[in-house]
Motif scaffolding. Structure first.
Motif, PDB file in Angstrom:
ATOM      1  N   SER A  24       0.917  -1.081  -0.029  1.00 44.26           N
ATOM      2  CA  SER A  24      -0.078  -0.148  -0.105  1.00 44.26           C
ATOM      3  C   SER A  24       0.904   1.102   0.058  1.00 44.26           C
ATOM      4  N   GLU A  25       2.098   1.060   0.343  1.00 43.84           N
ATOM      5  CA  GLU A  25       3.091   2.132   0.564  1.00 43.84           C
ATOM      6  C   GLU A  25       3.572   2.756  -1.035  1.00 43.84           C
ATOM      7  N   VAL A  26       3.802   4.008  -1.113  1.00 43.39           N
ATOM      8  CA  VAL A  26       4.324   4.298  -2.572  1.00 43.39           C
ATOM      9  C   VAL A  26       6.002   3.783  -2.574  1.00 43.39           C
ATOM     10  N   ILE A  27       6.001   3.170  -3.976  1.00 44.38           N
ATOM     11  CA  ILE A  27       7.572   2.763  -4.001  1.00 44.38           C
ATOM     12  C   ILE A  27       8.325   3.571  -4.726  1.00 44.38           C
ATOM     13  N   GLU A  44      34.165   8.958  -3.942  1.00 43.84           N
ATOM     14  CA  GLU A  44      33.812   8.747  -2.546  1.00 43.84           C
ATOM     15  C   GLU A  44      33.479  10.211  -1.853  1.00 43.84           C
ATOM     16  N   LYS A  45      34.458  11.195  -2.148  1.00 46.40           N
ATOM     17  CA  LYS A  45      34.352  12.322  -1.358  1.00 46.40           C
ATOM     18  C   LYS A  45      32.993  12.938  -1.991  1.00 46.40           C
ATOM     19  N   ASP A  46      32.764  13.200  -3.119  1.00 46.87           N
ATOM     20  CA  ASP A  46      31.680  13.959  -3.622  1.00 46.87           C
ATOM     21  C   ASP A  46      30.436  13.237  -3.338  1.00 46.87           C
ATOM     22  N   PHE A  47      30.356  11.789  -3.142  1.00 47.96           N
ATOM     23  CA  PHE A  47      29.255  11.036  -2.855  1.00 47.96           C
ATOM     24  C   PHE A  47      28.900  11.513  -1.427  1.00 47.96           C
ATOM     25  N   ARG A  48      29.884  11.566  -0.485  1.00 49.17           N
ATOM     26  CA  ARG A  48      29.837  11.711   0.821  1.00 49.17           C
ATOM     27  C   ARG A  48      29.030  12.841   1.166  1.00 49.17           C
ATOM     28  N   GLU A  49      29.672  13.696   0.501  1.00 49.65           N
ATOM     29  CA  GLU A  49      29.108  15.181   0.782  1.00 49.65           C
ATOM     30  C   GLU A  49      27.823  15.134   0.231  1.00 49.65           C
ATOM     31  N   ARG A  50      27.378  14.634  -0.806  1.00 48.53           N
ATOM     32  CA  ARG A  50      26.031  14.775  -1.278  1.00 48.53           C
ATOM     33  C   ARG A  50      25.162  14.031  -0.411  1.00 48.53           C
ATOM     34  N   LEU A  51      25.802  13.016   0.210  1.00 50.39           N
ATOM     35  CA  LEU A  51      24.699  12.359   1.062  1.00 50.39           C
ATOM     36  C   LEU A  51      24.371  13.236   2.360  1.00 50.39           C
ATOM     37  N   GLU A  52      25.389  13.937   2.688  1.00 45.72           N
ATOM     38  CA  GLU A  52      25.430  14.958   3.986  1.00 45.72           C
ATOM     39  C   GLU A  52      24.291  15.973   3.601  1.00 45.72           C
ATOM     40  N   THR A  53      24.163  16.561   2.275  1.00 47.93           N
ATOM     41  CA  THR A  53      23.540  17.765   2.091  1.00 47.93           C
ATOM     42  C   THR A  53      22.024  17.406   1.400  1.00 47.93           C
ATOM     43  N   TYR A  54      21.969  16.262   0.925  1.00 45.49           N
ATOM     44  CA  TYR A  54      20.671  15.792   0.275  1.00 45.49           C
ATOM     45  C   TYR A  54      19.353  15.782   1.449  1.00 45.49           C
ATOM     46  N   ASP A  55      18.195  16.272   0.909  1.00 45.72           N
ATOM     47  CA  ASP A  55      17.211  15.944   1.676  1.00 45.72           C
ATOM     48  C   ASP A  55      16.367  14.783   1.376  1.00 45.72           C
ATOM     49  N   PHE A  56      16.309  13.788   2.206  1.00 38.98           N
ATOM     50  CA  PHE A  56      15.852  12.539   2.237  1.00 38.98           C
ATOM     51  C   PHE A  56      14.274  12.738   2.514  1.00 38.98           C
ATOM     52  N   GLN A  57      13.646  13.675   3.097  1.00 35.86           N
ATOM     53  CA  GLN A  57      12.531  13.597   3.620  1.00 35.86           C
ATOM     54  C   GLN A  57      11.395  13.300   2.575  1.00 35.86           C
ATOM     55  N   SER A  58      11.724  13.584   1.186  1.00 33.96           N
ATOM     56  CA  SER A  58      10.674  12.983   0.125  1.00 33.96           C
ATOM     57  C   SER A  58      10.461  11.560   0.076  1.00 33.96           C
ATOM     58  N   ASN A  60       9.833   9.823   2.962  1.00 35.28           N
ATOM     59  CA  ASN A  60       9.242   9.655   4.110  1.00 35.28           C
ATOM     60  C   ASN A  60       8.191   8.564   4.096  1.00 35.28           C
ATOM     61  N   ASN A  61       8.290   7.470   4.886  1.00 32.81           N
ATOM     62  CA  ASN A  61       7.216   6.187   4.730  1.00 32.81           C
ATOM     63  C   ASN A  61       6.963   5.623   3.219  1.00 32.81           C
ATOM     64  N   LEU A  86      18.571   6.319   4.394  1.00 27.72           N
ATOM     65  CA  LEU A  86      17.311   6.100   3.979  1.00 27.72           C
ATOM     66  C   LEU A  86      16.508   5.545   5.220  1.00 27.72           C
ATOM     67  N   GLN A  87      17.015   4.344   5.962  1.00 29.01           N
ATOM     68  CA  GLN A  87      16.360   3.733   6.802  1.00 29.01           C
ATOM     69  C   GLN A  87      15.570   4.327   7.878  1.00 29.01           C
ATOM     70  N   PRO A  88      16.123   5.324   8.570  1.00 25.80           N
ATOM     71  CA  PRO A  88      15.200   6.026   9.741  1.00 25.80           C
ATOM     72  C   PRO A  88      14.068   6.724   8.983  1.00 25.80           C
ATOM     73  N   ILE A  89      14.109   7.090   7.614  1.00 29.94           N
ATOM     74  CA  ILE A  89      13.015   7.919   7.219  1.00 29.94           C
ATOM     75  C   ILE A  89      11.773   6.973   6.099  1.00 29.94           C
ATOM     76  N   ALA A  90      12.468   6.046   5.695  1.00 28.34           N
ATOM     77  CA  ALA A  90      11.450   5.323   4.686  1.00 28.34           C
ATOM     78  C   ALA A  90      10.959   4.208   5.625  1.00 28.34           C
ATOM     79  N   LYS A  91       9.810   3.765   4.889  1.00 29.52           N
ATOM     80  CA  LYS A  91       9.050   2.550   5.650  1.00 29.52           C
ATOM     81  C   LYS A  91       9.964   1.249   5.302  1.00 29.52           C
ATOM     82  N   GLU A  92      10.528   1.040   4.267  1.00 25.51           N
ATOM     83  CA  GLU A  92      11.374   0.048   3.856  1.00 25.51           C
ATOM     84  C   GLU A  92      12.502   0.443   2.785  1.00 25.51           C
ATOM     85  N   VAL A  93      13.659  -0.257   3.078  1.00 26.77           N
ATOM     86  CA  VAL A  93      14.682  -0.028   1.971  1.00 26.77           C
ATOM     87  C   VAL A  93      15.324  -1.336   1.556  1.00 26.77           C
TER      88      VAL A  93
END
Length: 171
Positions: A24-27, A44-58, A60-61, A86-93
């Motif tokens: 029932s959740e959005v995939i 790696e450096k660019d990837f880690r920086e993007r991870l820190e600045t990216y808004d993962f709230q979209s 959610n669940n 993603l794990q703390p935000i998403a319903k499932e990863v």
């Protein structure tokens, strides 16, 4: 006036609608290719920086599927880092495409069924539903039921395609 009788309901046929197992959740797919340098290399450096600045709230669940559609070598830890975010935000990863996720999801749901519940029963696997049920789900449910069901049909009660019928056992 003659009473209307639902012969299908009285027939003892068991209907299985695989649509009911669709999540029932959005995939939401997450393609790492969009985070690769020139679409080819993960830095790696660019990837880690993007991870820190990216808004993962979209996410959610949502059910998030992580994959890479580019023909690139992506280290396992990149997928792991994304899962950590993603794990703390998403319903499932999950790893893989949406199609791969659905195949695994349906497999888990079908394996929760007790095949003994269908012993000697005539079963209709509903077809043409509202959701994109993977073909693998139809194969798996058929494999689960064949050893015990009296018959397996595909479609709607008013118009079925015979798939399997147990031969009469000699006494």
């Amino acid at each position: 006036m003659e009473e209307i009788v639902n012969r299908i309901a009285k027939s003892g046929i068991v209907n299985i609608d695989l649509d009911t197992y669709f999540p029932s959740e959005v995939i939401m797919p997450f393609d790492i290719k969009d985070w690769l340098w020139q679409g080819l290399v993960l830095k790696e450096k660019d990837f880690r920086e993007r991870l820190e600045t990216y808004d993962f709230q979209s996410f959610n669940n949502a059910i998030v599927t992580i994959y890479c559609s580019a023909d690139a070598i992506v280290p396992f830890w990149a997928f792991m880092l994304l899962a950590v975010k993603l794990q703390p935000i998403a319903k499932e990863v999950a790893y893989g495409t949406t199609e791969q996720y659905l195949a695994n999801h349906f497999s888990r749901e079908i394996n929760k069924l007790n095949p003994e519940d269908f012993k000697g029963k005539r079963v209709i696997i509903k077809g043409c539903g509202d959701y994109p049920v993977p073909v693998s789900a139809y194969v798996e449910i058929t494999s689960l039921l064949r050893p015990l069901a009296a018959s397996i049909m595909y479609g709607e009660p008013c118009s079925t395609v015979p798939v399997y019928k147990r031969k009469a056992e000699i006494a």
